[in-house]
Design a protein around this motif. Structure first.
Motif, short mmCIF file in Angstrom:
data_model
loop_
_atom_site.label_atom_id
_atom_site.label_comp_id
_atom_site.label_asym_id
_atom_site.label_seq_id
_atom_site.Cartn_x
_atom_site.Cartn_y
_atom_site.Cartn_z
N GLN A 22 -70.29 -12.95 81.11
CA GLN A 22 -71.01 -13.40 79.91
C GLN A 22 -70.65 -14.85 79.58
N ARG A 23 -69.37 -15.18 79.67
CA ARG A 23 -68.91 -16.54 79.38
C ARG A 23 -69.49 -17.53 80.38
N ILE A 25 -72.22 -17.23 82.18
CA ILE A 25 -73.67 -17.34 81.97
C ILE A 25 -73.94 -18.32 80.84
N LYS A 26 -73.21 -18.19 79.75
CA LYS A 26 -73.37 -19.11 78.62
C LYS A 26 -73.02 -20.54 79.01
N GLU A 27 -71.95 -20.69 79.79
CA GLU A 27 -71.51 -22.01 80.21
C GLU A 27 -72.58 -22.70 81.05
N ALA A 29 -75.80 -22.12 81.10
CA ALA A 29 -76.94 -22.43 80.24
C ALA A 29 -76.64 -23.63 79.35
N TYR A 30 -75.41 -23.72 78.89
CA TYR A 30 -75.02 -24.85 78.05
C TYR A 30 -75.13 -26.17 78.81
N LYS A 33 -78.75 -27.13 79.19
CA LYS A 33 -79.28 -27.60 77.90
C LYS A 33 -78.75 -28.99 77.58
N ARG A 76 -70.77 -18.80 88.17
CA ARG A 76 -71.49 -17.70 87.54
C ARG A 76 -71.97 -16.69 88.58
#
Length: 140
Positions: A22-23, A25-27, A29-30, A33, A76
């Motif tokens: 989860q971490r 995946i967020k990283e 995407a960050y 972005k 990831r």
């Protein structure tokens, strides 16, 4: 005095792997972005004809963000593959453990890393280009 070897709790291991995925995946995407936002900011700076030194430094910042994308995606994907492998092992070894098979972490793991990995043939249009007959330096 050495410790006695104890069997690790599979539910705890599963929780750790799910949270790591989860971490990551967020990283990833960050970073994607952030790169998009930095590209827009850089274009705005160029349009407003800001100081060339500031533009150059911001291009360096953008370059660093762009370099992080493949690295974070690789981490990831590796974590998701590891989670997928761990879940398949648990499904074989702990199939009779109903508590583990129905726990929230198993449900989340199956959402994050389904057992059937999507291949290029499924859902994506991929064209294969034969390059055998090209001469050195010839474009295809």
């Amino acid at each position: 005095m050495p410790r006695q070897a104890t069997k690790a709790d599979p539910q705890k291991q599963l929780m750790i792997k799910v949270k790591a995925c989860q971490r990551l995946i967020k990283e990833a995407a960050y970073y994607e972005k952030e790169t998009k936002e930095n590209e827009e900011q850089l274009q705005k700076m160029k349009d407003e004809q800001k100081d060339p030194y500031d533009i150059k430094k911001f291009e360096e910042v953008l370059g660093e963000s762009q370099m992080m994308i493949p690295e974070s995606i690789g981490r990831r994907d590796k974590a998701l593959d590891d989670l997928r492998d761990f879940v398949s092992v648990l499904e074989k070894d702990e199939a009779e453990n109903n508590d583990l098979m129905t726990c929230e972490w198993m449900v989340e793991a199956k959402k994050l890393a389904p057992s059937e990995k999507k291949t290029a043939d499924e859902g994506e249009d991929v064209t294969i280009t034969a390059v055998d007959g090209l001469a050195e330096g010839e474009a295809f």
